[in-house]
Write a protein that holds these residues in place. Structure first.
Motif, mmCIF file in Angstrom:
data_model
loop_
_atom_site.group_PDB
_atom_site.id
_atom_site.type_symbol
_atom_site.label_atom_id
_atom_site.label_comp_id
_atom_site.label_asym_id
_atom_site.label_seq_id
_atom_site.Cartn_x
_atom_site.Cartn_y
_atom_site.Cartn_z
ATOM 1 N N ALA A 124 -28.664 2.604 -58.915
ATOM 2 C CA ALA A 124 -29.891 2.891 -60.005
ATOM 3 C C ALA A 124 -30.908 1.375 -58.790
ATOM 4 O O ALA A 124 -29.725 0.744 -58.954
ATOM 5 C CB ALA A 124 -30.278 3.079 -61.804
ATOM 6 N N THR A 125 -31.870 1.900 -58.827
ATOM 7 C CA THR A 125 -32.769 0.635 -58.501
ATOM 8 C C THR A 125 -33.357 0.108 -59.760
ATOM 9 O O THR A 125 -33.079 0.973 -61.148
ATOM 10 C CB THR A 125 -33.701 1.006 -57.554
ATOM 11 O OG1 THR A 125 -34.707 1.919 -58.517
ATOM 12 C CG2 THR A 125 -32.677 1.861 -56.657
ATOM 13 N N PRO A 126 -34.025 -0.814 -59.950
ATOM 14 C CA PRO A 126 -34.161 -1.991 -60.557
ATOM 15 C C PRO A 126 -35.060 -1.180 -61.462
ATOM 16 O O PRO A 126 -35.402 -0.722 -62.157
ATOM 17 C CB PRO A 126 -35.447 -3.246 -59.760
ATOM 18 C CG PRO A 126 -33.696 -3.646 -59.203
ATOM 19 C CD PRO A 126 -33.539 -1.943 -58.357
ATOM 20 N N GLN A 127 -36.137 -0.176 -60.603
ATOM 21 C CA GLN A 127 -37.767 0.630 -60.821
ATOM 22 C C GLN A 127 -37.087 1.532 -61.604
ATOM 23 O O GLN A 127 -37.323 2.203 -62.920
ATOM 24 C CB GLN A 127 -38.215 1.207 -59.733
ATOM 25 C CG GLN A 127 -39.515 1.810 -60.418
ATOM 26 C CD GLN A 127 -40.596 1.365 -60.945
ATOM 27 O OE1 GLN A 127 -40.625 -0.331 -60.621
ATOM 28 N NE2 GLN A 127 -41.334 2.050 -61.815
ATOM 29 N N GLN A 128 -35.905 2.109 -61.174
ATOM 30 C CA GLN A 128 -35.401 3.830 -61.929
ATOM 31 C C GLN A 128 -35.237 3.009 -63.092
ATOM 32 O O GLN A 128 -35.345 3.530 -64.281
ATOM 33 C CB GLN A 128 -34.088 4.033 -61.343
ATOM 34 C CG GLN A 128 -34.938 4.931 -59.799
ATOM 35 C CD GLN A 128 -33.578 5.455 -59.032
ATOM 36 O OE1 GLN A 128 -32.585 4.726 -59.460
ATOM 37 N NE2 GLN A 128 -34.155 6.043 -58.408
ATOM 38 N N VAL A 129 -34.157 1.922 -63.702
ATOM 39 C CA VAL A 129 -33.491 1.171 -64.883
ATOM 40 C C VAL A 129 -34.974 0.772 -66.264
ATOM 41 O O VAL A 129 -34.705 1.290 -66.330
ATOM 42 C CB VAL A 129 -32.856 0.132 -64.457
ATOM 43 C CG1 VAL A 129 -32.684 -0.815 -66.062
ATOM 44 C CG2 VAL A 129 -31.649 0.024 -63.505
ATOM 45 N N ALA B 56 -35.440 7.087 -72.604
ATOM 46 C CA ALA B 56 -35.008 7.796 -72.142
ATOM 47 C C ALA B 56 -33.285 7.991 -73.489
ATOM 48 O O ALA B 56 -33.774 8.922 -74.190
ATOM 49 C CB ALA B 56 -33.169 7.937 -71.181
ATOM 50 N N ALA B 57 -33.384 7.141 -73.677
ATOM 51 C CA ALA B 57 -32.327 6.600 -75.168
ATOM 52 C C ALA B 57 -33.333 6.783 -76.555
ATOM 53 O O ALA B 57 -32.734 7.689 -77.648
ATOM 54 C CB ALA B 57 -31.705 5.652 -74.801
ATOM 55 N N LYS B 58 -34.281 6.492 -76.786
ATOM 56 C CA LYS B 58 -35.192 6.498 -77.559
ATOM 57 C C LYS B 58 -35.849 8.376 -77.655
ATOM 58 O O LYS B 58 -35.770 8.346 -78.604
ATOM 59 C CB LYS B 58 -36.088 5.064 -77.868
ATOM 60 C CG LYS B 58 -35.688 3.517 -77.701
ATOM 61 C CD LYS B 58 -36.463 2.888 -77.758
ATOM 62 C CE LYS B 58 -36.131 1.505 -78.227
ATOM 63 N NZ LYS B 58 -37.307 0.851 -78.819
ATOM 64 N N LEU B 59 -36.257 8.001 -76.825
ATOM 65 C CA LEU B 59 -36.926 9.401 -76.160
ATOM 66 C C LEU B 59 -35.526 11.030 -76.967
ATOM 67 O O LEU B 59 -36.764 11.153 -78.168
ATOM 68 C CB LEU B 59 -37.414 9.827 -75.227
ATOM 69 C CG LEU B 59 -37.587 11.611 -75.059
ATOM 70 C CD1 LEU B 59 -38.905 11.259 -74.945
ATOM 71 C CD2 LEU B 59 -37.578 11.742 -72.855
ATOM 72 N N GLU B 60 -34.555 10.878 -76.446
ATOM 73 C CA GLU B 60 -33.418 11.609 -76.763
ATOM 74 C C GLU B 60 -33.453 11.270 -79.037
ATOM 75 O O GLU B 60 -33.277 12.103 -79.153
ATOM 76 C CB GLU B 60 -32.227 10.975 -76.530
ATOM 77 C CG GLU B 60 -31.104 12.492 -77.102
ATOM 78 C CD GLU B 60 -29.561 12.166 -76.009
ATOM 79 O OE1 GLU B 60 -28.848 13.056 -76.808
ATOM 80 O OE2 GLU B 60 -30.054 11.468 -75.400
ATOM 81 N N LYS B 61 -33.332 10.016 -79.300
ATOM 82 C CA LYS B 61 -32.896 9.555 -80.728
ATOM 83 C C LYS B 61 -34.315 10.242 -81.651
ATOM 84 O O LYS B 61 -34.102 10.751 -82.452
ATOM 85 C CB LYS B 61 -32.197 8.121 -80.765
ATOM 86 C CG LYS B 61 -31.906 8.164 -82.063
ATOM 87 C CD LYS B 61 -30.890 6.541 -81.827
ATOM 88 C CE LYS B 61 -29.910 6.742 -83.293
ATOM 89 N NZ LYS B 61 -29.362 5.166 -82.908
ATOM 90 N N GLU C 141 -38.335 1.855 -65.782
ATOM 91 C CA GLU C 141 -38.473 3.966 -66.540
ATOM 92 C C GLU C 141 -37.509 3.669 -67.869
ATOM 93 O O GLU C 141 -37.607 4.738 -68.421
ATOM 94 C CB GLU C 141 -38.845 3.960 -65.189
ATOM 95 C CG GLU C 141 -39.849 3.443 -63.743
ATOM 96 C CD GLU C 141 -40.113 4.800 -62.544
ATOM 97 O OE1 GLU C 141 -39.593 5.967 -63.166
ATOM 98 O OE2 GLU C 141 -41.866 4.121 -61.979
ATOM 99 N N THR C 142 -36.564 4.640 -66.482
ATOM 100 C CA THR C 142 -35.608 5.604 -67.448
ATOM 101 C C THR C 142 -35.010 4.464 -68.545
ATOM 102 O O THR C 142 -34.922 5.389 -69.883
ATOM 103 C CB THR C 142 -33.894 6.079 -66.604
ATOM 104 O OG1 THR C 142 -34.993 7.218 -65.721
ATOM 105 C CG2 THR C 142 -33.471 6.979 -67.069
ATOM 106 N N VAL C 143 -34.729 3.105 -68.629
ATOM 107 C CA VAL C 143 -33.839 3.076 -69.562
ATOM 108 C C VAL C 143 -34.933 2.106 -70.655
ATOM 109 O O VAL C 143 -34.572 2.352 -71.950
ATOM 110 C CB VAL C 143 -32.796 1.672 -69.320
ATOM 111 C CG1 VAL C 143 -32.007 1.192 -70.438
ATOM 112 C CG2 VAL C 143 -31.397 2.715 -68.234
ATOM 113 N N PHE C 144 -35.414 1.005 -70.653
ATOM 114 C CA PHE C 144 -36.664 0.593 -71.078
ATOM 115 C C PHE C 144 -37.701 1.659 -71.238
ATOM 116 O O PHE C 144 -38.910 0.765 -72.267
ATOM 117 C CB PHE C 144 -36.879 -0.570 -70.854
ATOM 118 C CG PHE C 144 -35.592 -1.506 -70.301
ATOM 119 C CD1 PHE C 144 -34.691 -2.200 -71.718
ATOM 120 C CD2 PHE C 144 -35.161 -1.368 -69.273
ATOM 121 C CE1 PHE C 144 -33.652 -3.052 -71.883
ATOM 122 C CE2 PHE C 144 -33.591 -2.499 -69.057
ATOM 123 C CZ PHE C 144 -33.343 -3.095 -69.979
#
Length: 648
Positions: free
Chosen positions: A6-11, A588-593, A13-16
């Motif tokens: 992944a790119t820093p921008q993807q991380v 993504a993780a918080k959205l799912e949880k 947006e998706t992770v944080f």
């Protein structure tokens, strides 16, 4: 989570869950991802952690984070787990089986970030373990701890130069929120970062309102601050001594404010419990010595108060920076009096340091006093200390209620003349109280007994009141025109006093402007006033859900969502998961949880009950046999490092 491709921008947006980088974050991250070393000076709340977390998730291997307080590592790891990152720690709070499980996960490639204390790095078995894995980077957090002239010196940080010596090809990033040019140079030298690129962000925290006022019944002043401006808010109150911490915490509790003490004299279990409650419960006020606060990642601290004068501007900035990390309005309040100045001067003179050490400590105190006594913008002076220029902020006490600067030469001459006459005519030296009584013409038993009514300066200072005279004494001490002498804190003149007495030097003093308290927000904590009524109601419902969810997870509330994210949800009222995922701070993780529960609250429905905390990571991993236990590390910073000799 494996995000190497992944790119820093993807991380980001998706992770944080953040849409864009702030300030120099992207430049720092790109530099470290590319394998470069970096020294990052960025204010608390500026997003320093992302500067090493994202490169650790993008680069192949494990990011090793050196953190000074093992007591906070669990919360740091929990926060990363909440966004789906695979994080772990190694320290002496773990059982042998827990440590072996983490080591097994490391060797299996199941950890993205590993936290440890500086003491751990120097253990031979740790170096051997790191040699067996791929390390993506070393992050040295709170890097100012390496500075022997700094306010949080940790001797174990001096050994961290071995990171470059043993693993020269692995990039290192050293980060701190508190460093003057001199401290930054010392970090570079001691950590062997001569080739590192330096990133210096603005030290300005525009959301913090800085206020310093004369000390007069400080606990009552503190109560007024909390009741009128911060009812129900989380806050930190700093005191110089353990006794003052206990006394203040009891006084606040007696007035209905949930306050807890924290100092190095409490046993480890009590400290841990109080810290846990502060992080996990809302509205707790922690009353503490400087033993508390480093690394505290609680974004919704709405005020930091000082009941005693900090020893340096760096210490003051570090401590006040724990307020408003979420970017929302916060208060930094300090009650400052004459006795603070005398006490700090005495502590320097009584210290066991050599002349160079005492001179340096005196310079640090002088800079702090200058900040307290300035008639200019507090923020301008604060930023100037760190080498940054700015314009008046309009959000500090000297901007909102400008003090009057006046020609105080005559009052200064009267006071200095009294000191000279007592010393030269009678070989006597006294503290401020006796000098003020003489100037005011008070015929106290002591004044009468000592014959001070016969002095030519007796009664010549009635144009000022007692508190005003105490302000004059305080400011003359700050300007180096008076000196604290001897173990009893008596006052004497300095070399600079002669020019004032001869009329060759003007003395400018400040007269405090009348203080008016900000409007009370009521007896209960209310939603932010800038939210529309409907959004404010939704914000409060989201806060209530967050609190119950955090309790079920046995985690701090901010690990679920921060106030800024809840505000975003309350304002946008997302109706779908896709819309919710566009709110800053929802990855993504918080959205799912948490997504379904949040959307239910937005609709006005009852959300499903929060799940209990998951089992600890790596719990089922097979232990290693015959592994010696790790040595203990100090889990807390002591106050104020009495067991560390001053630098030569």
């Amino acid at each position: 989570m494996t995000t190497t491709a992944a790119t820093p921008q993807q991380v980001l947006e998706t992770v944080f869950g953040y849409p864009a980088f702030r300030g120099e974050q992207q430049a720092i991250i790109d530099h470290v991802v590319g394998g470069g070393d970096a020294l990052v000076l960025m204010p608390t709340g500026g997003g320093k952690s992302l500067c090493y977390q994202i490169p650790a998730l993008v680069r192949e291997g494990v990011g090793v984070v050196i953190s000074p307080l093992i007591a906070l590592m669990k919360d740091q790891v929990d926060a990363l787990a909440a966004v789906g990152a695979r994080a772990a720690f190694l320290n002496s709070t773990q059982s042998p089986d827990e440590r072996r499980a983490v080591e097994a996960a490391l060797l299996a490639g199941e950890v993205d970030l590993l936290y440890m204390a500086p003491e751990r790095v120097t253990v031979p078995s740790t170096a051997e373990l790191l040699d067996r894995i791929t390390v993506s980077l070393f992050a040295i957090d709170e890097a100012h701890c390496v500075s022997q002239w700094g306010h949080d010196f940790r001797p174990d940080y001096l050994a961290l130069s071995l990171l470059h010596e043993r693993w020269p090809s692995i990039p290192r990033i050293a980060l701190t929120a508190t460093a003057t040019d001199a401290t930054a140079r010392e970090i570079v030298t001691r950590l062997d970062l001569g080739r590192a690129r330096q990133f210096v962000a603005s030290f300005d925290r525009p959301n913090i309102q800085y206020r310093i006022e004369p000390k007069n019944q400080p606990v009552q002043q503190l109560l007024q601050l909390i009741r009128s401006e911060h009812p129900g808010d989380a806050g930190i109150v700093y005191c110089l001594s353990r006794a003052s911490v206990e006394k203040t915490a009891i006084a606040l509790a007696e007035h209905g404010i949930p306050a807890l003490p924290y100092h190095a004299g409490l046993d480890a279990a009590t400290r841990s419990n109080h810290q846990s409650r502060f992080l996990r419960e809302e509205g707790i006020v922690m009353v503490a010595t400087i033993a508390f606060g480093m690394g505290i990642d609680k974004p919704d601290v709405r005020f930091v108060a000082h009941l005693d004068l900090p020893k340096s501007v760096e210490g003051y900035y570090q401590e006040t920076g724990r307020a408003g990390r979420d970017g929302l309005p916060a208060t930094a309040w300090l009650a400052y009096g004459l006795q603070d100045v005398v006490q700090q001067r005495q502590m320097i003179e009584r210290s066991e340091g050599n002349a160079t050490y005492k001179r340096r400590m005196g310079q640090l105190l002088d800079a702090m006093l200058a900040l307290c006594e300035t008639v200019e913008c507090r923020r301008v002076q604060l930023l100037a200390y760190f080498g940054q220029q700015s314009t008046p902020c309009g959000n500090c006490d000297t901007c909102l209620s400008p003090p009057e600067a006046f020609d105080g030469t005559v009052p200064a001459q009267k006071l200095l003349s009294t000191v000279v006459r007592l010393d030269r005519e009678r070989n006597q030296r006294y503290g401020a109280g006796q000098l003020i009584d003489i100037l005011l013409g008070k015929r106290t038993p002591r004044v009468e007994q000592l014959g001070h009514t016969e002095l030519s300066t007796f009664g010549i200072g009635t144009e000022l009141g007692e508190q005003e005279w105490r302000g004059v004494v305080r400011q003359l001490l700050a300007q180096g025109l008076l000196a604290v002498q001897g173990e009893y804190g008596t006052l004497g003149i300095t070399e600079s006093s002669a020019a004032v007495l001869k009329g060759e030097r003007e003395v400018r003093l400040r007269r405090e402007a009348p203080r008016t308290s900000r409007a009370s927000r009521g007896s209960k904590r209310s939603a932010p006033s800038d939210l529309p009524a409907e959004a404010a109601g939704l914000f409060e419902r989201l806060r209530a859900w967050r609190a119950s969810t955090a309790r079920a997870l046995e985690a701090p509330a901010y690990i679920v969502f921060g106030d800024a994210t809840l505000r975003g949800i309350a304002l946008t009222e997302p109706a779908t998961l896709d819309e919710l995922g566009q709110v800053s701070g929802v990855g993504a993780a918080k959205l799912e949880k948490f997504g379904a529960a949040v959307l239910a609250i937005v609709r006005g429905d009852e959300p499903a009950a929060a799940a209990s905390r998951d089992e600890p990571a790596f719990a089922d991993e097979p232990p290693f046999a015959d592994e010696p236990p790790y040595p203990d590390e100090p889990p807390y910073l002591d106050e104020p490092f009495n067991d560390i000799p001053p630098p030569e």
